[in-house]
Design a protein around this motif. Structure first.
Motif, PDB file in Angstrom:
ATOM      1  N   PRO A   1       0.576  -1.026  -0.448  1.00  0.00           N
ATOM      2  CA  PRO A   1      -0.629   0.144  -0.155  1.00  0.00           C
ATOM      3  C   PRO A   1       0.662   1.250   0.224  1.00  0.00           C
ATOM      4  CG  PRO A   1      -1.188  -1.548   1.769  1.00  0.00           C
ATOM      5  CD  PRO A   1       0.280  -1.904   1.334  1.00  0.00           C
ATOM      6  N   ALA A   2       1.356   1.013   0.618  1.00  0.00           N
ATOM      7  CA  ALA A   2       2.744   2.569   0.524  1.00  0.00           C
ATOM      8  C   ALA A   2       3.377   2.604  -0.666  1.00  0.00           C
ATOM      9  CB  ALA A   2       3.883   2.037   2.544  1.00  0.00           C
ATOM     10  N   ALA A   3       3.746   2.014  -1.122  1.00  0.00           N
ATOM     11  CA  ALA A   3       4.603   1.562  -2.910  1.00  0.00           C
ATOM     12  C   ALA A   3       3.176   2.435  -3.851  1.00  0.00           C
ATOM     13  CB  ALA A   3       5.454   0.607  -2.741  1.00  0.00           C
ATOM     14  N   LYS A   4       2.105   1.695  -3.077  1.00  0.00           N
ATOM     15  CA  LYS A   4       1.236   2.628  -3.944  1.00  0.00           C
ATOM     16  C   LYS A   4       1.104   3.844  -3.900  1.00  0.00           C
ATOM     17  CE  LYS A   4      -1.660  -1.596  -5.854  1.00  0.00           C
ATOM     18  NZ  LYS A   4      -3.000  -2.225  -5.154  1.00  0.00           N
ATOM     19  N   VAL A   5       1.067   4.457  -2.909  1.00  0.00           N
ATOM     20  CA  VAL A   5       0.981   6.099  -2.654  1.00  0.00           C
ATOM     21  C   VAL A   5       1.995   6.327  -3.656  1.00  0.00           C
ATOM     22  CG1 VAL A   5       0.615   7.581  -0.706  1.00  0.00           C
ATOM     23  CG2 VAL A   5      -0.759   5.608  -0.795  1.00  0.00           C
ATOM     24  N   TYR A   6       3.028   5.745  -2.573  1.00  0.00           N
ATOM     25  CA  TYR A   6       4.842   6.934  -3.038  1.00  0.00           C
ATOM     26  C   TYR A   6       4.152   6.991  -4.916  1.00  0.00           C
ATOM     27  CZ  TYR A   6       9.034   6.633  -4.649  1.00  0.00           C
ATOM     28  OH  TYR A   6      10.911   7.094  -4.940  1.00  0.00           O
ATOM     29  N   THR A   7       3.802   5.807  -5.681  1.00  0.00           N
ATOM     30  CA  THR A   7       3.687   5.900  -6.479  1.00  0.00           C
ATOM     31  C   THR A   7       2.475   6.957  -7.331  1.00  0.00           C
ATOM     32  OG1 THR A   7       4.007   3.127  -7.536  1.00  0.00           O
ATOM     33  CG2 THR A   7       3.009   4.546  -9.254  1.00  0.00           C
ATOM     34  N   ALA A   8       1.646   7.057  -6.446  1.00  0.00           N
ATOM     35  CA  ALA A   8       0.267   7.606  -6.941  1.00  0.00           C
ATOM     36  C   ALA A   8       0.931   8.920  -6.812  1.00  0.00           C
ATOM     37  CB  ALA A   8      -1.150   7.335  -6.445  1.00  0.00           C
ATOM     38  N   VAL A   9       1.589   9.442  -5.528  1.00  0.00           N
ATOM     39  CA  VAL A   9       2.114  10.691  -4.808  1.00  0.00           C
ATOM     40  C   VAL A   9       2.838  11.542  -6.331  1.00  0.00           C
ATOM     41  CG1 VAL A   9       2.726  12.475  -3.253  1.00  0.00           C
ATOM     42  CG2 VAL A   9       1.062  10.376  -2.599  1.00  0.00           C
ATOM     43  N   LEU A  10       3.920  11.184  -6.410  1.00  0.00           N
ATOM     44  CA  LEU A  10       5.330  11.091  -6.742  1.00  0.00           C
ATOM     45  C   LEU A  10       5.228  11.290  -8.698  1.00  0.00           C
ATOM     46  CD1 LEU A  10       8.254  10.452  -4.693  1.00  0.00           C
ATOM     47  CD2 LEU A  10       7.289  12.124  -4.562  1.00  0.00           C
ATOM     48  N   PRO A  11       5.226  12.398  -9.379  1.00  0.00           N
ATOM     49  CA  PRO A  11       5.220  11.878 -10.675  1.00  0.00           C
ATOM     50  C   PRO A  11       6.511  11.527 -11.600  1.00  0.00           C
ATOM     51  CG  PRO A  11       4.965  14.367  -9.998  1.00  0.00           C
ATOM     52  CD  PRO A  11       5.876  13.635  -9.189  1.00  0.00           C
ATOM     53  N   SER A  12       6.030  10.491 -12.224  1.00  0.00           N
ATOM     54  CA  SER A  12       7.137   9.895 -12.613  1.00  0.00           C
ATOM     55  C   SER A  12       8.657  10.029 -12.905  1.00  0.00           C
ATOM     56  CB  SER A  12       6.509   9.194 -14.650  1.00  0.00           C
ATOM     57  OG  SER A  12       7.613   8.290 -14.553  1.00  0.00           O
ATOM     58  N   PRO A  13       8.900  11.141 -13.546  1.00  0.00           N
ATOM     59  CA  PRO A  13       9.840  12.409 -13.648  1.00  0.00           C
ATOM     60  C   PRO A  13      10.719  12.065 -11.908  1.00  0.00           C
ATOM     61  CG  PRO A  13       8.878  13.232 -14.575  1.00  0.00           C
ATOM     62  CD  PRO A  13       7.889  12.482 -13.941  1.00  0.00           C
ATOM     63  N   VAL A  14      10.106  12.124 -11.202  1.00  0.00           N
ATOM     64  CA  VAL A  14      10.733  12.628  -9.805  1.00  0.00           C
ATOM     65  C   VAL A  14      11.330  10.818  -9.152  1.00  0.00           C
ATOM     66  CG1 VAL A  14       9.911  12.701  -7.006  1.00  0.00           C
ATOM     67  CG2 VAL A  14       8.829  14.583  -9.292  1.00  0.00           C
ATOM     68  N   ARG A  15       9.761  10.196  -9.629  1.00  0.00           N
ATOM     69  CA  ARG A  15      10.964   9.246  -9.380  1.00  0.00           C
ATOM     70  C   ARG A  15      11.539   8.102 -10.243  1.00  0.00           C
ATOM     71  NH1 ARG A  15       5.602   7.769 -10.209  1.00  0.00           N
ATOM     72  NH2 ARG A  15       5.736   5.914 -11.698  1.00  0.00           N
ATOM     73  N   THR A  16      12.288   8.370 -11.162  1.00  0.00           N
ATOM     74  CA  THR A  16      13.124   8.542 -11.782  1.00  0.00           C
ATOM     75  C   THR A  16      14.978   8.936 -11.344  1.00  0.00           C
ATOM     76  OG1 THR A  16      11.878   7.977 -13.610  1.00  0.00           O
ATOM     77  CG2 THR A  16      13.965   8.440 -14.171  1.00  0.00           C
ATOM     78  N   GLY A  17      13.876  10.675 -10.877  1.00  0.00           N
ATOM     79  CA  GLY A  17      15.832  11.056 -10.147  1.00  0.00           C
ATOM     80  C   GLY A  17      15.991  10.656  -9.313  1.00  0.00           C
TER      81      GLY A  17
END
Length: 214
Positions: A27-43
């Protein structure tokens, strides 16, 4: 399976990890994915990857892999100075291959047998050799070199989210498709570790089942 003499205990730990994942980590990983845009997660992924490259470089050196050590050093240098503090993976664009090396691989390179398969609480699949190497791998992680405990904790938690968010679909597919997810994960892990030690090129006559026996 001769590679898994502690299967009963390992299955219990596997089910504990699976329950913990379903209740908290996934569930935390799903929130992480939903909240942070893809470019931010990539960075974030690139930044954490560059920190990990330092330990990979050290293990490449311990394995006497001169070219891999030099290329990993170049990756770290390029991404640190040209990648906006590691946020951009410029080194990959320059075709500097990323190699992930850990102390378990180093021990395997020098002939230490993997020993029995083990499932560790929270950390997941391992072998006796890799389990003994884990404390040194943790200490070798550059994220653990920060003196501020809060910073270390944030980096550790972020790394868990980074890894788990990248596996959201993969884990679900394994659970749905595999008749026994436990054996699927075990066999996949053991084969991957042997491939890691042989840099993806195990001998043509290599017997995975024999190599992993204690």
């Amino acid at each position: 399976d001769a590679r898994d003499p502690w299967e009963s205990m390992n299955r219990s730990v596997y089910h504990f990890n699976d329950a913990l994942d379903n209740v908290a980590i996934k569930p935390a990983a799903k929130v992480y994915t939903a909240v942070l845009p893809s470019p931010v997660r990539t960075g974030i992924h690139n930044f954490l990857g560059n920190l990990g490259d330092v330990w990979s470089m050290a293990n490449s050196a311990l394995q006497l892999k001169g070219q891999a050590t030099a290329e990993t050093f170049m990756r770290i240098t390029v991404n640190t100075f040209l990648g906006l503090g590691d946020v951009l993976d410029v080194a990959t664009e320059m075709r500097l291959e990323k190699r992930k090396e850990d102390f378990g691989q180093t021990l395997g390179y020098w002939g230490v047998k993997p020993g029995p398969y083990i499932v560790l609480p929270i950390l997941g699949p391992s072998t006796l050799r890799d389990t003994l190497a884990t404390p040194l791998d943790i200490q070798g992680d550059m994220a653990q070199q920060f003196t501020d405990p809060a910073t270390r904790n944030v980096l550790s938690a972020t790394r868990v989210m980074d890894v788990r968010s990248s596996l959201l679909q993969t884990v679900d597919v394994i659970k749905e498709a595999a008749l026994d997810p436990y054996t699927f994960v075990r066999d996949g892990y053991l084969q991957k570790r042997e491939n890691d030690i042989h840099d993806g090129n195990p001998p043509s006559n290599f017997d995975y089942s024999e190599s992993e026996k204690p």
